[in-house]
Design a protein around this motif. Structure first.
Motif, PDB file in Angstrom:
ATOM      1  N   ALA A  14       1.042  -1.294  -0.143  1.00  0.00           N
ATOM      2  CA  ALA A  14      -0.048  -0.001  -0.049  1.00  0.00           C
ATOM      3  C   ALA A  14       0.552   1.270  -0.164  1.00  0.00           C
ATOM      4  CB  ALA A  14      -0.935   0.109   1.253  1.00  0.00           C
ATOM      5  N   ALA A  15       1.749   1.236   0.702  1.00  0.00           N
ATOM      6  CA  ALA A  15       2.808   2.401   0.771  1.00  0.00           C
ATOM      7  C   ALA A  15       3.604   2.628  -0.630  1.00  0.00           C
ATOM      8  CB  ALA A  15       3.921   2.227   1.976  1.00  0.00           C
ATOM      9  N   ALA A  16       3.976   1.437  -1.145  1.00  0.00           N
ATOM     10  CA  ALA A  16       4.593   1.443  -2.591  1.00  0.00           C
ATOM     11  C   ALA A  16       3.704   2.094  -3.517  1.00  0.00           C
ATOM     12  CB  ALA A  16       4.942   0.252  -2.901  1.00  0.00           C
ATOM     13  N   THR A  17       2.416   1.703  -3.552  1.00  0.00           N
ATOM     14  CA  THR A  17       1.296   2.210  -4.358  1.00  0.00           C
ATOM     15  C   THR A  17       1.019   3.763  -4.291  1.00  0.00           C
ATOM     16  OG1 THR A  17       0.094   0.038  -4.264  1.00  0.00           O
ATOM     17  CG2 THR A  17      -0.962   1.953  -5.084  1.00  0.00           C
ATOM     18  N   ALA A  18       1.302   3.989  -2.677  1.00  0.00           N
ATOM     19  CA  ALA A  18       0.769   5.494  -2.476  1.00  0.00           C
ATOM     20  C   ALA A  18       2.124   6.249  -3.338  1.00  0.00           C
ATOM     21  CB  ALA A  18       0.806   5.739  -1.145  1.00  0.00           C
ATOM     22  N   PHE A  19       3.331   5.927  -2.990  1.00  0.00           N
ATOM     23  CA  PHE A  19       4.543   6.523  -3.446  1.00  0.00           C
ATOM     24  C   PHE A  19       4.368   6.628  -5.133  1.00  0.00           C
ATOM     25  CE2 PHE A  19       8.905   6.352  -5.055  1.00  0.00           C
ATOM     26  CZ  PHE A  19       9.464   7.375  -4.292  1.00  0.00           C
ATOM     27  N   PHE A  20       3.638   5.345  -5.760  1.00  0.00           N
ATOM     28  CA  PHE A  20       3.632   5.560  -7.023  1.00  0.00           C
ATOM     29  C   PHE A  20       2.798   6.524  -7.630  1.00  0.00           C
ATOM     30  CE2 PHE A  20       1.479   3.755 -10.723  1.00  0.00           C
ATOM     31  CZ  PHE A  20       2.581   3.701 -11.735  1.00  0.00           C
ATOM     32  N   VAL A  21       1.649   6.800  -7.076  1.00  0.00           N
ATOM     33  CA  VAL A  21       0.680   7.758  -7.233  1.00  0.00           C
ATOM     34  C   VAL A  21       1.351   9.199  -7.217  1.00  0.00           C
ATOM     35  CG1 VAL A  21      -1.565   8.769  -6.755  1.00  0.00           C
ATOM     36  CG2 VAL A  21      -1.267   6.121  -6.964  1.00  0.00           C
ATOM     37  N   VAL A  22       1.926   9.397  -6.139  1.00  0.00           N
ATOM     38  CA  VAL A  22       2.490  10.647  -5.790  1.00  0.00           C
ATOM     39  C   VAL A  22       3.567  10.940  -7.036  1.00  0.00           C
ATOM     40  CG1 VAL A  22       3.971  12.052  -4.191  1.00  0.00           C
ATOM     41  CG2 VAL A  22       1.866  10.648  -3.283  1.00  0.00           C
ATOM     42  N   CYS A  23       4.321   9.922  -7.220  1.00  0.00           N
ATOM     43  CA  CYS A  23       5.449  10.210  -8.413  1.00  0.00           C
ATOM     44  C   CYS A  23       4.738  10.398  -9.692  1.00  0.00           C
ATOM     45  CB  CYS A  23       6.352   8.915  -8.486  1.00  0.00           C
ATOM     46  SG  CYS A  23       7.590   9.005  -6.913  1.00  0.00           S
ATOM     47  N   LEU A  24       3.715   9.902 -10.049  1.00  0.00           N
ATOM     48  CA  LEU A  24       3.205  10.016 -11.135  1.00  0.00           C
ATOM     49  C   LEU A  24       2.385  11.692 -11.097  1.00  0.00           C
ATOM     50  CD1 LEU A  24       0.757   6.936 -11.831  1.00  0.00           C
ATOM     51  CD2 LEU A  24       3.134   7.571 -12.892  1.00  0.00           C
ATOM     52  N   PHE A  25       1.857  12.029 -10.161  1.00  0.00           N
ATOM     53  CA  PHE A  25       1.409  13.430 -10.026  1.00  0.00           C
ATOM     54  C   PHE A  25       2.551  14.525 -10.275  1.00  0.00           C
ATOM     55  CE2 PHE A  25      -2.619  11.506  -8.735  1.00  0.00           C
ATOM     56  CZ  PHE A  25      -3.634  12.121  -9.296  1.00  0.00           C
ATOM     57  N   LEU A  26       3.685  14.194  -9.454  1.00  0.00           N
ATOM     58  CA  LEU A  26       4.781  15.069  -9.495  1.00  0.00           C
ATOM     59  C   LEU A  26       5.417  14.986 -10.688  1.00  0.00           C
ATOM     60  CD1 LEU A  26       6.374  14.344  -6.006  1.00  0.00           C
ATOM     61  CD2 LEU A  26       5.163  16.542  -6.760  1.00  0.00           C
ATOM     62  N   GLY A  27       5.197  14.116 -11.621  1.00  0.00           N
ATOM     63  CA  GLY A  27       6.059  14.053 -12.814  1.00  0.00           C
ATOM     64  C   GLY A  27       4.864  14.747 -13.891  1.00  0.00           C
ATOM     65  N   ARG A  28       3.680  14.612 -13.949  1.00  0.00           N
ATOM     66  CA  ARG A  28       2.667  15.433 -14.509  1.00  0.00           C
ATOM     67  C   ARG A  28       2.687  16.929 -14.356  1.00  0.00           C
ATOM     68  NH1 ARG A  28      -3.406  13.148 -14.573  1.00  0.00           N
ATOM     69  NH2 ARG A  28      -3.251  14.861 -16.057  1.00  0.00           N
ATOM     70  N   TRP A  29       3.061  17.395 -13.082  1.00  0.00           N
ATOM     71  CA  TRP A  29       3.246  18.755 -12.761  1.00  0.00           C
ATOM     72  C   TRP A  29       4.436  19.356 -13.381  1.00  0.00           C
ATOM     73  CZ3 TRP A  29       6.870  20.351  -8.716  1.00  0.00           C
ATOM     74  CH2 TRP A  29       6.963  22.011  -8.463  1.00  0.00           C
TER      75      TRP A  29
END
Length: 266
Positions: A14-29
């Motif tokens: 679950a922590a790895a998934t949350a980190f994955f989602v955060v990285c995707l949003f930061l990459g899009r930003w």
């Protein structure tokens, strides 16, 4: 699967998934910032050195400046409202802070074009305003580049000063109805045959797109790190458990060694 479905490993995934989602949003930003900078650089490259065109062709009264016309070079004729001059604070040029000088150019149709005549260095003390070369009196033709207005910084300053080149705040401060962009001055022609004195010209726009593209790739590439770490530790735990179970099974299958006194008792 029993190991994977334990609370500890479910929490790790679950922590790895949350980190994955955060990285995707930061990459899009970061990618969005890269696209904005690229569009800005493309507009500068396309428009900055092009031949000047009449103001009304690019910026009719009441119309906003189109994104693709940013830094378009235009000409306009009118008269400066010298009494409505504004100084925009905290403007750096070559790592030195000063003021940008804004003077409205009143146009024949009753509107005004805010003209950024250039930059002046700060005075010796913060309470003293610098000396500014006055704008020409009488009719003048200006040539320069159009820029969109800036966001408001929502600051209250003394009369004659602005915190940013916000068109609505400038309209209120100058008592004019400005066009929906301002002009960075390149040259003035007052009919005298010589260039009027003016503040220092602003530096050309920066077309560097910055590191945002690389940052986006870094965020997206690093998004899987949490899963990689979790899987590595899970494999290690499964391996260690398999080794322990193998040793235990080997010990159970090993024949019991007969002791000497057991043979004598037999």
């Amino acid at each position: 699967m029993r190991t994977l479905l334990t609370r500890r490993w479910l929490a790790a995934f679950a922590a790895a998934t949350a980190f994955f989602v955060v990285c995707l949003f930061l990459g899009r930003w970061q990618w969005g910032r890269h696209e904005d900078r690229s569009a800005y650089a493309a507009a500068v490259t396309r428009n900055y050195d092009a031949a000047p065109v009449p103001l009304d062709r690019v910026l009719p009264a009441g119309a906003p400046l189109a994104e693709d016309r940013l830094w378009t070079r235009v000409t306009a004729t009118g008269s400066y409202d010298r009494g409505a001059q504004q100084l925009v604070r905290n403007r750096p040029q070559n790592v030195v802070y000063g003021y940008e000088v804004i003077v409205p150019l009143r146009l024949p149709d009753g509107t005004a074009l805010l003209v950024d005549r250039g930059w002046v260095r700060n005075a010796e003390t913060a309470t003293t305003l610098p000396d500014v070369p006055p704008a020409p009196s009488g009719p003048v033709t200006v040539t320069g580049w159009l820029r969109q207005g800036e966001d408001s910084l929502d600051r209250t300053l003394p009369s004659g000063q602005l915190a940013s080149i916000n068109l609505d705040e400038a309209a209120q401060a100058t008592g004019t109805t400005p066009r929906r962009a301002y002009l960075v001055l390149q040259s003035e022609d007052d009919g005298s045959g010589t260039s009027p004195p003016r503040p220092a010209a602003l530096l050309p726009p920066d077309t560097d797109t910055g590191p945002h593209f690389a940052y986006a790739l870094q965020w997206w590439g690093g998004s899987v790190v949490g899963f990689v770490i979790t899987i590595v530790y899970l494999r290690r735990e499964l391996h260690d458990r398999a080794v322990l179970e193998g040793r235990a099974q080997l010990k159970e299958r090993r024949p019991k060694k007969q002791r000497i006194w057991d043979e004598e008792d037999g």
